[in-house]
Every structure is written in structure tokens, then in C-alpha cells.
Design a protein around this motif. Sequence first.
Motif, PDB file in Angstrom:
ATOM      1  N   MET A   1       1.087  -1.202  -0.090  1.00  0.00           N
ATOM      2  CA  MET A   1      -0.048  -0.028   0.015  1.00  0.00           C
ATOM      3  C   MET A   1       0.779   1.335  -0.061  1.00  0.00           C
ATOM      4  N   LYS A   2       0.487   2.258  -0.847  1.00  0.00           N
ATOM      5  CA  LYS A   2       1.343   3.340  -1.021  1.00  0.00           C
ATOM      6  C   LYS A   2       0.692   4.388   0.255  1.00  0.00           C
ATOM      7  N   THR A   3       1.809   5.055   0.630  1.00  0.00           N
ATOM      8  CA  THR A   3       1.703   6.052   1.863  1.00  0.00           C
ATOM      9  C   THR A   3       2.019   7.368   1.488  1.00  0.00           C
ATOM     10  N   ILE A   4       1.429   8.336   1.557  1.00  0.00           N
ATOM     11  CA  ILE A   4       1.463   9.672   1.264  1.00  0.00           C
ATOM     12  C   ILE A   4       1.364  10.610   2.629  1.00  0.00           C
ATOM     13  N   LEU A   5       2.447  11.521   2.898  1.00  0.00           N
ATOM     14  CA  LEU A   5       2.438  12.175   4.234  1.00  0.00           C
ATOM     15  C   LEU A   5       2.299  13.647   3.353  1.00  0.00           C
ATOM     16  N   VAL A   6       1.023  14.406   3.637  1.00  0.00           N
ATOM     17  CA  VAL A   6       0.920  15.915   3.425  1.00  0.00           C
ATOM     18  C   VAL A   6       1.202  16.700   4.539  1.00  0.00           C
ATOM     19  N   VAL A   7       2.015  17.661   4.228  1.00  0.00           N
ATOM     20  CA  VAL A   7       2.538  18.470   5.596  1.00  0.00           C
ATOM     21  C   VAL A   7       2.238  19.697   5.495  1.00  0.00           C
ATOM     22  N   ASP A   8       1.398  20.170   6.492  1.00  0.00           N
ATOM     23  CA  ASP A   8       0.784  21.796   6.547  1.00  0.00           C
ATOM     24  C   ASP A   8       2.375  22.319   7.012  1.00  0.00           C
ATOM     25  N   GLY A   9       3.142  23.056   6.298  1.00  0.00           N
ATOM     26  CA  GLY A   9       4.522  23.727   6.116  1.00  0.00           C
ATOM     27  C   GLY A   9       4.511  24.375   7.307  1.00  0.00           C
ATOM     28  N   TYR A  10       3.707  25.631   7.323  1.00  0.00           N
ATOM     29  CA  TYR A  10       3.946  26.739   8.260  1.00  0.00           C
ATOM     30  C   TYR A  10       3.322  26.327   9.741  1.00  0.00           C
ATOM     31  N   THR A  97      -4.114   3.571  -1.213  1.00  0.00           N
ATOM     32  CA  THR A  97      -3.057   4.742  -0.920  1.00  0.00           C
ATOM     33  C   THR A  97      -3.730   5.245   0.540  1.00  0.00           C
ATOM     34  N   ARG A  98      -2.773   5.415   1.381  1.00  0.00           N
ATOM     35  CA  ARG A  98      -3.118   5.648   2.739  1.00  0.00           C
ATOM     36  C   ARG A  98      -2.712   7.195   2.769  1.00  0.00           C
ATOM     37  N   VAL A  99      -3.273   8.071   3.189  1.00  0.00           N
ATOM     38  CA  VAL A  99      -2.957   9.702   3.437  1.00  0.00           C
ATOM     39  C   VAL A  99      -2.737  10.006   4.778  1.00  0.00           C
ATOM     40  N   TYR A 100      -1.615  10.674   5.157  1.00  0.00           N
ATOM     41  CA  TYR A 100      -1.677  11.270   6.517  1.00  0.00           C
ATOM     42  C   TYR A 100      -1.493  12.808   6.018  1.00  0.00           C
ATOM     43  N   VAL A 101      -1.849  13.441   7.292  1.00  0.00           N
ATOM     44  CA  VAL A 101      -1.774  14.723   7.107  1.00  0.00           C
ATOM     45  C   VAL A 101      -1.169  15.318   8.378  1.00  0.00           C
ATOM     46  N   ALA A 102      -0.191  16.043   8.152  1.00  0.00           N
ATOM     47  CA  ALA A 102       0.703  16.465   9.562  1.00  0.00           C
ATOM     48  C   ALA A 102       0.337  17.976   9.656  1.00  0.00           C
ATOM     49  N   THR A 103      -0.388  17.812  10.915  1.00  0.00           N
ATOM     50  CA  THR A 103      -0.751  19.368  11.244  1.00  0.00           C
ATOM     51  C   THR A 103      -1.056  19.430  12.521  1.00  0.00           C
ATOM     52  N   SER A 104      -1.107  20.529  13.270  1.00  0.00           N
ATOM     53  CA  SER A 104      -1.789  20.482  14.773  1.00  0.00           C
ATOM     54  C   SER A 104      -2.984  21.416  14.869  1.00  0.00           C
ATOM     55  N   ASP A 105      -3.351  21.711  13.547  1.00  0.00           N
ATOM     56  CA  ASP A 105      -4.702  22.490  13.605  1.00  0.00           C
ATOM     57  C   ASP A 105      -5.838  21.643  13.546  1.00  0.00           C
ATOM     58  N   TYR A 106      -6.333  21.858  14.929  1.00  0.00           N
ATOM     59  CA  TYR A 106      -7.496  20.782  15.355  1.00  0.00           C
ATOM     60  C   TYR A 106      -8.783  20.665  14.173  1.00  0.00           C
ATOM     61  N   THR A 107      -9.084  21.971  13.701  1.00  0.00           N
ATOM     62  CA  THR A 107     -10.242  21.861  12.751  1.00  0.00           C
ATOM     63  C   THR A 107      -9.666  21.190  11.470  1.00  0.00           C
ATOM     64  N   GLU A 108      -8.574  21.290  11.029  1.00  0.00           N
ATOM     65  CA  GLU A 108      -8.117  20.829   9.911  1.00  0.00           C
ATOM     66  C   GLU A 108      -7.987  19.329  10.154  1.00  0.00           C
ATOM     67  N   GLN A 109      -7.670  18.737  11.182  1.00  0.00           N
ATOM     68  CA  GLN A 109      -7.437  17.359  11.627  1.00  0.00           C
ATOM     69  C   GLN A 109      -8.702  16.840  11.419  1.00  0.00           C
ATOM     70  N   ARG A 110      -9.846  17.502  11.904  1.00  0.00           N
ATOM     71  CA  ARG A 110     -11.191  16.822  11.882  1.00  0.00           C
ATOM     72  C   ARG A 110     -11.594  16.707  10.510  1.00  0.00           C
TER      73      ARG A 110
END
Length: 170
Positions: A1-10, A97-110
Amino acid sequence: MKTILVVDGYNIIGAWPDLKRLRDLDLAAARDRLIDMMAEYQGFSGHQVIIVFDAYFVQGTEKKYNNSKVEVIFTKENETADERIERLASELIKINTRVYVATSDYTEQRTIFAQGAYRKSARELLQEMGYIQKEIDKKLNEKIEKRPSSRIQLSREVSEIFEKWRRGNL
């Protein structure tokens, strides 16, 4: 399975102490350091990494470029990083494809979690980077220890004779 990490840079830059200090001195250097770190992450984990930077107040179109095989996206005018990440996550999510999003923005996480992506907080990613750096250092030290002192394998006696010749003691 392909894994993608999307990072909220700032968001990540603002959450990681070293990058936050660097950002206060030089924002471009903090961005470059994050890109370098994510290139190491990608190289070690084998996961594709996409970093999204907010260019909300910058005129122009969306800009993409690859740096060390890490895809870097600056959003287009009047588009937030959160909006671009949400759209990107929905485009990338597939059965294989498994997608992870790296962010500490709670609204974005939800929001991304509701779309079927996984979340990774800035703290979790920082801990994972610490582990990765330790593993890279460990593998590097193992390679250095295994590397022969010369290109030709010599017995200890022959090495000592050559060393004496080199020093002119024979």
C-alpha cells in the motif's frame, strides 16, 4: 500500500521549537530546513511527502516544485494551505493509498479525518523524526565501523610494516 504524508508547512514550522527559532530569524531558512528534514523522512520511510505552504496574500498562481524528490506546493492567491490540503487529501485517497496529514490545527485534523485521511500531529511527527535521525545515525556509524581502514584488506602484520615504511622507520 502506498503511503503519502501531506505536511502543513507553516503549521509544523510554528510547532517545532528549532524551526520556530529559525523562522524568527529567517523564514526562508526555516522552510528550507523543513524541506531537508522531510527529504530525510521520505528517504528513510519510503513514503511520498508533499509539503504545502500558505501563500494566501501572495499574488499569482499556485507554484509547485520538487526539492530532493519532496513535492513542495505554495498555494495560489486567496487559497489557504488548509483549503489546498483538504482538496489534495480528497484527490489522493484511494483504496491502495493511505494519506496522512501532519498538522496541529484541530479543525483541519477533523476535516481531513472526515474525508478518510489519517492525522499526525506536529508533536508526533517531531518524535518520529527524532527516531528516524537516531536510526540514520546508527546505520551511518555501523557503516563507518565496518569500513576497512584501507581499500585492500591487509593483515595486521603487513599493515604495521607498511606503516613503518610510510614513517621511514624500516
